[in-house]
Design a protein around this motif. Structure first.
Motif, PDB file in Angstrom:
ATOM      1  N   PRO A  55      13.006  19.122 -18.389  1.00 55.25           N
ATOM      2  CA  PRO A  55      12.542  20.496 -18.614  1.00 55.25           C
ATOM      3  C   PRO A  55      12.775  21.412 -17.405  1.00 55.25           C
ATOM      4  CG  PRO A  55      10.884  18.938 -19.369  1.00 55.25           C
ATOM      5  CD  PRO A  55      11.934  18.142 -18.640  1.00 55.25           C
ATOM      6  N   ALA A  56      12.700  20.886 -16.201  1.00 56.46           N
ATOM      7  CA  ALA A  56      12.949  21.713 -15.013  1.00 56.46           C
ATOM      8  C   ALA A  56      14.407  22.166 -14.974  1.00 56.46           C
ATOM      9  CB  ALA A  56      12.592  20.943 -13.741  1.00 56.46           C
ATOM     10  N   ALA A  57      15.323  21.295 -15.336  1.00 57.96           N
ATOM     11  CA  ALA A  57      16.742  21.659 -15.364  1.00 57.96           C
ATOM     12  C   ALA A  57      17.009  22.659 -16.490  1.00 57.96           C
ATOM     13  CB  ALA A  57      17.606  20.414 -15.530  1.00 57.96           C
ATOM     14  N   GLN A  58      16.348  22.474 -17.630  1.00 53.73           N
ATOM     15  CA  GLN A  58      16.476  23.442 -18.711  1.00 53.73           C
ATOM     16  C   GLN A  58      15.975  24.812 -18.249  1.00 53.73           C
ATOM     17  OE1 GLN A  58      14.066  21.480 -21.664  1.00 53.73           O
ATOM     18  NE2 GLN A  58      15.840  20.550 -22.682  1.00 53.73           N
ATOM     19  N   ALA A  59      14.837  24.813 -17.561  1.00 55.33           N
ATOM     20  CA  ALA A  59      14.258  26.067 -17.060  1.00 55.33           C
ATOM     21  C   ALA A  59      15.190  26.734 -16.057  1.00 55.33           C
ATOM     22  CB  ALA A  59      12.884  25.800 -16.439  1.00 55.33           C
ATOM     23  N   ASP A  60      15.857  25.958 -15.230  1.00 53.78           N
ATOM     24  CA  ASP A  60      16.809  26.538 -14.271  1.00 53.78           C
ATOM     25  C   ASP A  60      17.921  27.295 -14.989  1.00 53.78           C
ATOM     26  OD1 ASP A  60      15.369  25.520 -12.140  1.00 53.78           O
ATOM     27  OD2 ASP A  60      16.729  23.813 -11.801  1.00 53.78           O
ATOM     28  N   VAL A  61      18.445  26.709 -16.058  1.00 50.08           N
ATOM     29  CA  VAL A  61      19.521  27.357 -16.819  1.00 50.08           C
ATOM     30  C   VAL A  61      18.997  28.643 -17.465  1.00 50.08           C
ATOM     31  CG1 VAL A  61      21.096  27.126 -18.782  1.00 50.08           C
ATOM     32  CG2 VAL A  61      20.775  25.202 -17.204  1.00 50.08           C
ATOM     33  N   LEU A  62      17.832  28.563 -18.088  1.00 52.48           N
ATOM     34  CA  LEU A  62      17.259  29.757 -18.720  1.00 52.48           C
ATOM     35  C   LEU A  62      16.949  30.836 -17.688  1.00 52.48           C
ATOM     36  CD1 LEU A  62      14.861  28.291 -21.445  1.00 52.48           C
ATOM     37  CD2 LEU A  62      17.270  28.902 -21.638  1.00 52.48           C
ATOM     38  N   SER A  63      16.511  30.435 -16.514  1.00 58.99           N
ATOM     39  CA  SER A  63      16.221  31.403 -15.453  1.00 58.99           C
ATOM     40  C   SER A  63      17.477  32.132 -15.005  1.00 58.99           C
ATOM     41  CB  SER A  63      15.571  30.708 -14.258  1.00 58.99           C
ATOM     42  OG  SER A  63      14.306  30.216 -14.621  1.00 58.99           O
ATOM     43  N   ARG A  64      18.587  31.417 -14.962  1.00 53.32           N
ATOM     44  CA  ARG A  64      19.860  32.068 -14.621  1.00 53.32           C
ATOM     45  C   ARG A  64      20.220  33.130 -15.655  1.00 53.32           C
ATOM     46  NH1 ARG A  64      24.486  27.826 -13.850  1.00 53.32           N
ATOM     47  NH2 ARG A  64      25.688  29.737 -13.631  1.00 53.32           N
ATOM     48  N   ARG A  65      20.045  32.816 -16.930  1.00 57.02           N
ATOM     49  CA  ARG A  65      20.350  33.788 -17.985  1.00 57.02           C
ATOM     50  C   ARG A  65      19.408  34.985 -17.884  1.00 57.02           C
ATOM     51  NH1 ARG A  65      24.172  35.809 -21.641  1.00 57.02           N
ATOM     52  NH2 ARG A  65      23.067  36.645 -23.421  1.00 57.02           N
ATOM     53  N   LEU A  66      18.128  34.737 -17.657  1.00 61.20           N
ATOM     54  CA  LEU A  66      17.158  35.827 -17.546  1.00 61.20           C
ATOM     55  C   LEU A  66      17.504  36.734 -16.371  1.00 61.20           C
ATOM     56  CD1 LEU A  66      14.627  37.179 -18.622  1.00 61.20           C
ATOM     57  CD2 LEU A  66      13.267  35.582 -17.235  1.00 61.20           C
ATOM     58  N   ALA A  67      17.861  36.165 -15.247  1.00 60.44           N
ATOM     59  CA  ALA A  67      18.252  36.968 -14.084  1.00 60.44           C
ATOM     60  C   ALA A  67      19.471  37.826 -14.415  1.00 60.44           C
ATOM     61  CB  ALA A  67      18.536  36.067 -12.888  1.00 60.44           C
ATOM     62  N   PHE A  68      20.425  37.254 -15.135  1.00 57.53           N
ATOM     63  CA  PHE A  68      21.603  38.021 -15.547  1.00 57.53           C
ATOM     64  C   PHE A  68      21.199  39.193 -16.434  1.00 57.53           C
ATOM     65  CE2 PHE A  68      24.583  38.622 -19.115  1.00 57.53           C
ATOM     66  CZ  PHE A  68      25.590  39.291 -18.436  1.00 57.53           C
ATOM     67  N   LEU A  69      20.324  38.953 -17.406  1.00 55.22           N
ATOM     68  CA  LEU A  69      19.925  40.010 -18.336  1.00 55.22           C
ATOM     69  C   LEU A  69      19.105  41.103 -17.657  1.00 55.22           C
ATOM     70  CD1 LEU A  69      18.954  37.950 -21.507  1.00 55.22           C
ATOM     71  CD2 LEU A  69      21.016  39.327 -21.146  1.00 55.22           C
ATOM     72  N   GLU A  70      18.456  40.779 -16.567  1.00 47.61           N
ATOM     73  CA  GLU A  70      17.627  41.776 -15.878  1.00 47.61           C
ATOM     74  C   GLU A  70      18.423  42.679 -14.946  1.00 47.61           C
ATOM     75  OE1 GLU A  70      14.477  39.309 -14.330  1.00 47.61           O
ATOM     76  OE2 GLU A  70      13.349  39.522 -16.195  1.00 47.61           O
ATOM     77  N   GLU A  71      19.691  42.357 -14.730  1.00 46.67           N
ATOM     78  CA  GLU A  71      20.566  43.230 -13.931  1.00 46.67           C
ATOM     79  C   GLU A  71      20.930  44.458 -14.755  1.00 46.67           C
ATOM     80  OE1 GLU A  71      21.784  42.971 -10.725  1.00 46.67           O
ATOM     81  OE2 GLU A  71      20.315  41.349 -10.566  1.00 46.67           O
ATOM     82  N   PRO A  72      20.888  45.655 -14.154  1.00 48.31           N
ATOM     83  CA  PRO A  72      21.290  46.846 -14.915  1.00 48.31           C
ATOM     84  C   PRO A  72      22.765  46.754 -15.316  1.00 48.31           C
ATOM     85  CG  PRO A  72      20.368  47.435 -12.759  1.00 48.31           C
ATOM     86  CD  PRO A  72      20.496  45.952 -12.795  1.00 48.31           C
ATOM     87  N   SER A  73      23.027  47.018 -16.576  1.00 39.69           N
ATOM     88  CA  SER A  73      24.407  47.008 -17.044  1.00 39.69           C
ATOM     89  C   SER A  73      24.506  47.855 -18.298  1.00 39.69           C
ATOM     90  CB  SER A  73      24.883  45.586 -17.318  1.00 39.69           C
ATOM     91  OG  SER A  73      24.208  45.069 -18.431  1.00 39.69           O
ATOM     92  N   SER A  74      25.725  48.118 -18.687  1.00 38.85           N
ATOM     93  CA  SER A  74      25.991  48.898 -19.882  1.00 38.85           C
ATOM     94  C   SER A  74      27.411  48.621 -20.324  1.00 38.85           C
ATOM     95  CB  SER A  74      25.817  50.390 -19.590  1.00 38.85           C
ATOM     96  OG  SER A  74      26.091  51.159 -20.745  1.00 38.85           O
ATOM     97  N   PHE A  75      27.706  48.990 -21.532  1.00 43.19           N
ATOM     98  CA  PHE A  75      29.083  48.928 -22.005  1.00 43.19           C
ATOM     99  C   PHE A  75      29.856  50.151 -21.528  1.00 43.19           C
ATOM    100  CE2 PHE A  75      26.840  46.314 -25.126  1.00 43.19           C
ATOM    101  CZ  PHE A  75      27.651  45.203 -25.151  1.00 43.19           C
ATOM    102  N   PHE A  76      29.106  51.214 -21.194  1.00 35.28           N
ATOM    103  CA  PHE A  76      29.711  52.489 -20.826  1.00 35.28           C
ATOM    104  C   PHE A  76      29.069  53.005 -19.540  1.00 35.28           C
ATOM    105  CE2 PHE A  76      29.369  52.112 -25.485  1.00 35.28           C
ATOM    106  CZ  PHE A  76      30.710  51.911 -25.769  1.00 35.28           C
ATOM    107  N   TYR A  77      29.894  53.635 -18.709  1.00 36.39           N
ATOM    108  CA  TYR A  77      29.441  54.121 -17.410  1.00 36.39           C
ATOM    109  C   TYR A  77      29.909  55.551 -17.201  1.00 36.39           C
ATOM    110  CZ  TYR A  77      28.155  49.394 -16.077  1.00 36.39           C
ATOM    111  OH  TYR A  77      27.546  48.166 -16.016  1.00 36.39           O
ATOM    112  N   GLN A  78      29.159  56.263 -16.407  1.00 35.32           N
ATOM    113  CA  GLN A  78      29.599  57.557 -15.895  1.00 35.32           C
ATOM    114  C   GLN A  78      29.689  57.360 -14.388  1.00 35.32           C
ATOM    115  OE1 GLN A  78      27.102  60.817 -16.970  1.00 35.32           O
ATOM    116  NE2 GLN A  78      28.745  62.285 -16.600  1.00 35.32           N
ATOM    117  N   GLY A  79      30.914  57.203 -13.898  1.00 38.15           N
ATOM    118  CA  GLY A  79      31.100  56.780 -12.511  1.00 38.15           C
ATOM    119  C   GLY A  79      30.592  55.362 -12.385  1.00 38.15           C
TER     120      GLY A  79
END
Length: 177
Positions: free
Chosen positions: A109-133
């Motif tokens: 379960p700790a290794a599973q949590a590590d993988v899920l934590s990586r995905r969560l960190a990725f999703l929490e980064e600001p991003s978009s399909f479209f940018y202005q500058g």
């Protein structure tokens, strides 16, 4: 992604090539159709690498069927991919779903949590399909109703996934206590 799907499905049960292809197509076919010309060379490559074994069994008709199963090296390879997935498995939605389909086969379960934590960190980064500058655009910033739709759907999906990840991480961490 294909190698992970092959390893994951064969971890669950020995399969013949047709059944394996059908299961992979059901998992990934909406995004990437798996042709015979893609799957069978991958199977042969994985067999040569010692990850799979092939055994002939009598077929329902005259031709024998070749059943595929994982070797011990194949089991280790699956565990390695699940424990330490390459970055595209975290950042690409189709690869992520393939990884997620087999993450239960990682027994820690700790290794599973590590993988899920990586995905969560990725999703929490600001991003978009479209940018202005360099500034990511939000649905509210876009006049085009179709691009607004892309952004609105992506935001709702991301919120739902982040909520699921948080709940699942809470459960996995409770198992570790």
């Amino acid at each position: 992604m294909l190698d992970l799907a092959v390893l994951g499905f064969l971890h669950e049960a020995p399969l013949h090539g047709y059944e394996l292809r059908t299961r992979i197509a059901r998992l990934t076919g909406h995004a990437r159709v798996i042709s015979h010309g893609t799957l069978y060379p991958a199977i042969k490559r994985m067999e040569r690498a010692g990850l799979l074994r092939r055994e002939s069994q009598p077929g329902a008709a005259a031709a024998p069927r070749h059943m595929l199963s994982l070797t011990e090296d194949g089991e280790r390879a699956l565990q390695d991919v699940l424990r330490e997935p390459d970055e595209p498995f975290i950042t690409d939605e189709n690869r992520w779903f393939t990884l997620l389909a087999f993450l239960r086969h990682l027994p820690d379960p700790a290794a599973q949590a590590d993988v899920l934590s990586r995905r969560l960190a990725f999703l929490e980064e600001p991003s978009s399909f479209f940018y202005q500058g360099d500034r990511p655009l939000r649905a509210e910033d876009v006049d085009d109703p179709f691009r607004r739709g892309v952004l609105t759907i992506a935001r709702a999906t991301s919120r739902a996934e982040r909520a699921w990840l948080a709940d699942t991480l809470t459960g996995l961490r409770a198992q570790q206590s």
